[in-house]
Design an enzyme around this catalytic site. Sequence first.
Site, short mmCIF file in Angstrom:
data_model
loop_
_atom_site.label_atom_id
_atom_site.label_comp_id
_atom_site.label_asym_id
_atom_site.label_seq_id
_atom_site.Cartn_x
_atom_site.Cartn_y
_atom_site.Cartn_z
N HIS A 135 50.74 40.19 48.90
CA HIS A 135 51.56 39.84 49.77
C HIS A 135 52.82 39.86 49.53
CE1 HIS A 135 47.63 38.78 52.03
NE2 HIS A 135 47.05 38.00 50.99
N ASP A 172 40.80 43.35 49.66
CA ASP A 172 40.79 42.20 50.63
C ASP A 172 41.13 41.15 51.54
OD1 ASP A 172 42.28 40.16 48.05
OD2 ASP A 172 42.61 40.00 50.05
N HIS A 174 42.50 39.79 53.67
CA HIS A 174 43.90 39.65 53.90
C HIS A 174 44.13 40.81 54.00
CE1 HIS A 174 42.52 35.10 51.32
NE2 HIS A 174 42.80 35.08 53.00
N ASP A 255 37.62 38.62 47.77
CA ASP A 255 37.18 37.46 48.98
C ASP A 255 36.65 37.50 50.80
OD1 ASP A 255 39.15 38.90 49.30
OD2 ASP A 255 40.99 37.15 49.65
#
Length: 318
Positions: A135, A172, A174, A255
């Site tokens: 991120h 991931d 995200h 995740d």
Amino acid sequence: MHHPIHFGGNDRGVVPVFSHASCLDHDTGPDHVERPERLAAVIEALRAAFPGLELRQAPAATRGQLLRVHDESLLATVLESHPSGRIPLDSDTVLSPGSAQAALHAAGAGVAAVDAVLNGDIRRAFCAVRPPGHHATASIAMGFCLFNNVAVAAAHALERYGLPRVSIVDFDVHHGNGTQAIFDTEPRVQYVSSHQLPLFPDTGLRLERGLGNIVNAPLPPGTGSRRFCEVWRERLLPELDAFAPQLVLISAGFDAHWRDPLAQMQLDAEDFAWLTGELVALANRHADGRIVSTLEGGYDLQALRECSVAHLRALSTD
Ligand SMILES: [Zn+2]
């Protein structure tokens, strides 16, 4: 809690793991999901599953390596704040007294792993580090991430080794908004991601294509194995094959597992093993087998244990 990480080991059948004890010292506080216990659980599970696992010391990244993808302002924030306690950088990203060293070694792991893989010492590596990275943008630490570890590794492969094509595969749950933003005008890097949408950071729409080097597959909450495998088999893996990378980097977040508390996808360890196996085959076709994988998210300790073992086993299988 501080679990010492014991280095050494020489199981030649298993992909080496790069890590550093300082990664346990990034102290996000008692109620934070991105906590030192995550990394301790991964290391302990790998050591239990692979006796003789080779654990290598990750060096600190240098300023020059970080500045290939980050601004001076972000380096100043992370490295020169010298907090005496925890200070928030935003609502979920924290800087603690140990964070600078953790961030330096988390980024340095990928650089050292790229060196080892491109010098022909080893073919594949896994970086068990925190804080995660995908991120973080050129100038902003966010989403638990301080430096963008996989971006620093990719830039090292471009600048130090002159590779014309590097793919970053991000599974991931995200979207790696930072990685995408850093490379969306860099034709030598392809970024391929599957992720849940809507979900933080709410980027990664299919129409975000960069120069054509960005490939996003947003998936709705509740997505399970069948749809996940279908999307990778039918769209994302063919895009990777068409790009024919000379090095494959993985943003390995676990995740999207059904147990994870932050998202609603329904994968299990077998799905991560399957995709890892496909990436090994892809790397064998185009990149002399070269893969550097780096831990990103994953916030359920049991899922992290199972998935990291499944991932390393698949990385270690031709
Ligand atoms: Zn994540």
